[in-house]
Structure formats: structure tokens, C-alpha cells
Design an enzyme around this catalytic site. Structure first.
Site, short mmCIF file in Angstrom:
data_model
loop_
_atom_site.label_atom_id
_atom_site.label_comp_id
_atom_site.label_asym_id
_atom_site.label_seq_id
_atom_site.Cartn_x
_atom_site.Cartn_y
_atom_site.Cartn_z
N ARG A 1 0.80 -1.33 -0.03
CA ARG A 1 0.04 -0.08 -0.22
C ARG A 1 0.76 1.33 0.17
O ARG A 1 1.61 1.36 0.78
CB ARG A 1 -0.99 -0.09 1.31
CG ARG A 1 -0.28 0.04 2.47
CD ARG A 1 -1.49 0.14 3.74
NE ARG A 1 -0.77 -0.04 5.00
CZ ARG A 1 0.21 0.55 5.50
NH1 ARG A 1 0.32 1.53 5.28
NH2 ARG A 1 0.74 0.11 6.88
N HIS B 1 -2.09 3.48 6.26
CA HIS B 1 -2.88 2.13 6.56
C HIS B 1 -4.47 2.58 6.59
O HIS B 1 -5.14 2.01 6.06
CB HIS B 1 -2.42 1.65 8.15
CG HIS B 1 -3.47 0.21 8.60
ND1 HIS B 1 -3.37 -0.64 7.88
CD2 HIS B 1 -4.49 0.51 9.25
CE1 HIS B 1 -4.23 -1.50 8.44
NE2 HIS B 1 -5.02 -0.94 9.39
N TYR C 1 7.75 3.79 9.96
CA TYR C 1 8.02 2.40 10.12
C TYR C 1 8.41 1.95 8.67
O TYR C 1 8.73 0.66 8.58
CB TYR C 1 6.78 1.42 10.46
CG TYR C 1 5.50 1.59 10.05
CD1 TYR C 1 5.11 1.06 8.84
CD2 TYR C 1 4.56 2.57 10.36
CE1 TYR C 1 3.82 1.25 8.02
CE2 TYR C 1 3.49 2.67 9.71
CZ TYR C 1 2.93 2.18 8.85
OH TYR C 1 1.84 2.31 8.25
#
Length: 360
Positions: free
Chosen positions: A259, A263, A273
Site C-alpha cells: 500500500r 494504513h 516504520y
């Protein structure tokens, strides 16, 4: 035991038809699709990318509620959906609204779902699906049940469900694929491995080298697919569907994808991250760029055609959000009426109070 595990892991090589340059590297696996089919898949992917961009903008404007970006996962989502029949039943996760739209859910209702409006959860007649599941993995056990229902009725249809790699770490995942395997449910389980369950990398979630190999313990078919290759996803799903309706049991499909956005739009910051190098590497695998190169090599696609799809998507998004805006707002009494066929006595008084307030 170590050798046994290694032998199992070595069986799950990633299935691919188109490489990153849009070149066919597995001619024998090419699906039987017409030129118009190929162009339609491209139209849908381009349309969905624009829909994603517009949805992010609408969310930032406060005109949408919950939204999980989809850019990067178009091949995984739409390649699998294109392999379905109208009779098949979709049980999606919260990122899987595009599959519902292409299965027949009106765009304005998808926007209403994002806003939490009850009309966004009402599937039109003929659209075999439930609204996107928010609870991680809950749709997997449900899909096993729907797939078993199709088997018992001897219907030529399957249940297909979607989750992410995080969903494959849930207990419902194991229970669902185990039940489906034990009872031969007509089901396909798609795990879209976009490398991170919100922020936790997949290698921190499981010691298994692939999610696909978890099919072995359930006694069902499993395959890992290049999720940025729409033809590979289509071919794998088409074969899995046929196996299910032929009585050969369910399949677990792991699509290796990414993606590009956060999120969800609810405050996630992927820069905390993910590295820039990782983002760059996956951008070079972009499913739309890859498929565009393939179609252009066959003289099936042009910049003019793509621009037409982009403008169509923009206009239809504009019309759909207007229709969503014109839909009467959900009331507290709507919520209570939809929840209960017969209002409990302890809520009846509250219901009357809200009904009076809403009438003013």
C-alpha cells in the site's frame, strides 16, 4: 523436522506472469482474456487509483469518515474480483471497497459506508456481498460458512474473502481455513500481504516464510502470487474458483503487494516504520505502470484512453459525493429502528424522546 519445513517452504515460489517491465515471463500461464477484457481491467485499475486519490482528498476535507487507502493494491483487488461470477459472494475487509464497487455497489453508497451511514451497508438487489468488516479477520470464518452453504445447495458459486497480512495473524484466520478445509467449503481466502499490519512488519508476525504455506496445516491448496501482477492474480483466482465449484476444496491465495499510502487516514504515519528505499523499490513495481507497458506493447492502450478514464472517474466521484451529501442524515431513531424489530421496553422511552427532538 527442519528439512521437512524447508521442503514445504520451497514449494511456495511466487507465481508471476508479467515482470516489472510488463514482459510476459510465464507464457503457459497466460489467462484466456480477450483484448477488450484486458482493456477493461486497465480501465478499472486506473479508475480505482483516481477514486483513491479523490477519497483521500475528501477525507482531508472532512467529507468522508473512515478511509483505508488502496493505491498499490489495485492488481490484487481487481484482478481477483474480475475472476468472479455475479453469483459469487464477497466478504471484504475495510480496504476492499473497490471490489464491492466493481461487483455492483453504487459509488455514493461506498461514500455513505465511509460516513457510517446505514444506507452504505445496504447491498442492492443482486450484489452478493456484505459490508466491509472492521473487526480484523472476522470475515474469514464467515466466508467458510457461506462457502459451505454454497456446497450444501450445490450452487455454482463461491465465497471469497479478503484480509491483510495482519489478519493472517488472527485466530479467526486459522479457524476459518481449518473449517473450510474440513468441510470442503466453496471458498477462496485472499491474504493481501502488503508487508505491514498497520506498522508491524510481516516477519515480526510469523516465523513462516510465507503466509501461503499455512494452507498446508489446514489441508487446503495454497499459492503465493505476485500481487502487483494483475494477470497472475486473475489466473490464480480463476483457477481457485473453479477448483472450489468442482468440489476440490478451498484455496488460500497470498498476494505480495504494497500500500503506497498510510494504513488508514486516521492518523497513521508510514514514515515511522517504512524507509524511503522500501517505498521506492515498490513504486518500481507499480501494478498500473506494469500493466500499461504490457498493453502498450500489444497496441491496446494509449495516453488518450487513460485520460478519458481519469476524467470519467473524476466526474463520477463528483456526482457520487453530491448524491451522498443529498442523502438524509442518519438519525438516532434510525439506529434504534435498524437494531431492533421490537423495541425493548428500557429503550422505548429514549426512542420517544429522540423522536420528539428530531421532529422539531
Amino acid at each position: 523436522m527442519k528439512r521437512v519445513l524447508e521442503n514445504i517452504e520451497n514449494q511456495f515460489e511466487m507465481f508471476q506472469i508479467l515482470n516489472e517491465k510488463g514482459e510476459v515471463v510465464n507464457e503457459d500461464a497466460m489467462p484466456d482474456l480477450s483484448d477488450e477484457d484486458l482493456k477493461e481491467i486497465m480501465r478499472r485499475m486506473v479508475y480505482t487509483r483516481i477514486l483513491d486519490q479523490r477519497s483521500i482528498a475528501l477525507n482531508r476535507q472532512g467529507r468522508l469518515g473512515f478511509y483505508a487507502p488502496t493505491a498499490g493494491q489495485e492488481a490484487s483487488q481487481l484482478g481477483s474480483q474480475f475472476a468472479l461470477d455475479k453469483a459469487d459472494f464477497i466478504l471484504p475487509g475495510y480496504r476492499d471497497v473497490p471490489q464491492l464497487i466493481w461487483q455492483g455497489l453504487p459509488l455514493y453508497q461506498a461514500f455513505l459506508f465511509s460516513r457510517g451511514h446505514f444506507k452504505g451497508n445496504q447491498m442492492p438487489e443482486g450484489v452478493n456481498a456484505v459490508s466491509p468488516q472492521i473487526i480484523i479477520g472476522a470475515q474469514i470464518t464467515q466466508a467458510a460458512g457461506v462457502g459451505l452453504g454454497f456446497k450444501k445447495r450445490k450452487e455454482d458459486a463461491i465465497a471469497i474473502t479478503y484480509t491483510g497480512d495482519g489478519g493472517a495473524s488472527q485466530g479467526d484466520f486459522y479457524e476459518g481455513i481449518n473449517f473450510a478445509g474440513a468441510f470442503g467449503a466453496q471458498a477462496v481466502f485472499v491474504v493481501q500481504n502488503n508487508q505491514f499490519a498497520i506498522s508491524v512488519p510481516v516477519d515480526k508476525q510469523s516465523a513462516a516464510q510465507t503466509i501461503a504455506q499455512k494452507a498446508v496445516a489446514a489441508g487446503i491448496e495454497g499459492i503465493q502470487v505476485d500481487g502487483m501482477d494483475v494477470l497472475a492474480v486473475y489466473a490464480a483466482t480463476k483457477e481457485a474458483r473453479q477448483r472450489a465449484v468442482d468440489g476440490d476444496g478451498p484455496t488460500l491465495i497470498e498476494t505480495m503487494t504494497y500500500r503506497y499510502g498510510p494504513h488508514t487516514m486516521a492518523g497513521d504515519d508510514p514514515t515511522r516504520y517504512r524507509t524511503e528505499d522500501m517505498d521506492s523499490d515498490w513504486e518500481e513495481k507499480d501494478p498500473i505502470v506494469r500493466f500499461r507497458k504490457f498493453l502498450e506493447s500489444k497496441d491496446l492502450w494509449s495516453e488518450e484512453e487513460e485520460n478519458k478514464v481519469i476524467e470519467q472517474a473524476k466526474e463520477e466521484v463528483k456526482a457520487a459525493i453530491k448524491e451522498a451529501d443529498n442523502t438524509p442524515k442518519q438519525k438516532v431513531t434510525d439506529l434504534m429502528e435498524n437494531m431492533y424489530e421490537e423495541m425493548p421496553s428500557n429503550l422505548q422511552e429514549q426512542y420517544e424522546e429522540y423522536k420528539e427532538k428530531e421532529s422539531k
